[in-house]
Design an enzyme around this catalytic site. Structure first.
Site: not given
Ligand code: IPM
Ligand code: MG
Length: 371
Positions: A143, A194, A227, A251, A255
């Protein structure tokens, strides 16, 4: 109890303002019913800030945010800003906040509320009782590391590149947080990278192994490729306690973990810095994992519970208000047990409500729990 603690509120874009406004009703409720008060300051971030100031985070808002004792964040981004130049995109407001406050430790707990077992796309027996913590490194890696860019190769072709770079101290400090968190939970850490492909992964694993030898007494650690971890999260998520991983894998895996619980609309997060040796202050920002959800923004449909649970984390980690955090968590749980639901967690036989209706219900449960 009056307080001089300052709470900085950054609603942002999309459903951010909707869920933040509903969550602030609980702050009002605490002021009225328990006489707990804060100085509340509000600022613009993301697209909302870009529209007004031409930047996703103004220096003034950043200064106010750094002055505050804790930050409650909504969400940023939306299709309206797709054409905006990269540096001015809404997401950069968020990334700059993380970097300037050095919020390196991102806690993303994934818990299944008993009432929501059926809301998950996975079988109840796989996710029932789930309680895991994804600990994501938030200020390093791909990032932020240089070099990154898009350069010309020749008149027709370009190359785009990013760098995934971690130093020993960066890995050690997130590793220490993982051990601390695991000690307060079930004592198990899974470190994810990884190391079979990436040099940053080789170093990550080496540093974690050494740190565990030196500082990991009582912690059961294992190492897993990212993975495989993604696969294991949907196969048997209950095998995990704390997952510690880098910025990009964190990240993605968070999710995935969020969806195990039934809805992204339920998941809070805390982003913490280190404790300043001189002032004792720890920068901290709290935000829902769900993002700006442009498809439902402005319709009053968003689930406000992830934002409210983020406020609960803020009370717990930044304001030492365990009692109020527990009260909010309990009210959320009770609200889910009975009564209406927002569309993202809708179940058979339940009445559908919107953002305000859901919070009405939580506030009603707060009343019940305290009377
Ligand atoms: C998160 C989001 C952010 C990230 C975006 C909005 C920049 O997806 O906080 O997980 O990628 O970190
Ligand atoms: Mg995210």
């Amino acid at each position: 109890m009056s307080s001089n603690r300052t709470l900085m509120v950054l609603p942002g874009d999309g459903v951010g303002p909707e869920v933040v406004n509903e969550t602030l009703r609980v702050v009002d409720w605490l002021a009225k019913n328990k006489n707990i008060n804060f100085n509340i300051k509000e600022g613009l971030v993301g697209g909302a800030s870009f529209d007004k100031f031409g930047t996703p985070l103004s220096d003034e808002t950043l200064a106010d945010t750094m002055d505050a004792d804790a930050v409650l964040f909504g969400a940023v981004g939306g299709p309206k800003y797709d054409g905006v130049e990269f540096e001015k995109r809404p997401e950069n407001g968020l990334l700059r906040l993380r970097k300037e406050m050095d919020l390196f430790a991102n806690l993303r707990p994934a818990m299944v509320f008993p009432a929501l077992v059926d809301a998950s796309s996975l079988k109840p027996e796989i996710i029932s009782g789930l309680d895991i913590l994804i600990l994501r490194e938030l200020t390093g890696g791909i990032y932020f590391a240089e070099p990154r860019g898009i350069d010309e190769i020749n008149a027709e072709q370009k190359k785009g590149y990013d760098t995934n770079l971690y130093t020993t101290p960066e890995i050690e400090r997130i590793g220490r947080v993982a051990f601390d968190m695991a000690r307060a939970r079930n004592g198990k850490v899974t470190s994810v990278e990884k190391a079979n492909v990436m040099m940053s992964g080789v170093l990550w694993r080496e540093v974690m192994i050494n740190l565990h030898k030196k500082e990991g007494a009582g912690i059961d650690i294992n190492h897993m490729y990212a993975d495989n971890c993604a696969m294991q999260l949907v196969r048997d998520p209950n095998q995990f306690d704390v997952i510690v991983t880098d910025n990009l894998f964190g990240d993605i895996l968070s999710d995935c973990a969020a969806m195990l619980t039934g809805s992204l609309g339920m998941l809070p997060s805390a982003s913490l810095g280190s404790v300043d040796k001189n002032t004792g202050k720890r920068y901290a920002m709290y935000e829902p994992v769900h993002g700006s959800a442009p498809d439902i923004a402005g319709k009053g449909l968003a689930n406000p519970l992830a934002e409210l649970l983020s406020l609960s984390m803020l009370f717990r980690y930044s304001f030492d208000m365990k009692e109020e955090a527990d009260l909010i968590d309990k009210a959320v749980s009770k609200a889910l047990d009975a009564g209406p639901r927002t569309p993202d967690i809708m179940a058979k036989g339940r009445e559908k409500v919107g953002t305000t209706g859901m919070m009405d219900l939580v506030i009603h449960k707060l009343e019940e729990l305290t009377n």
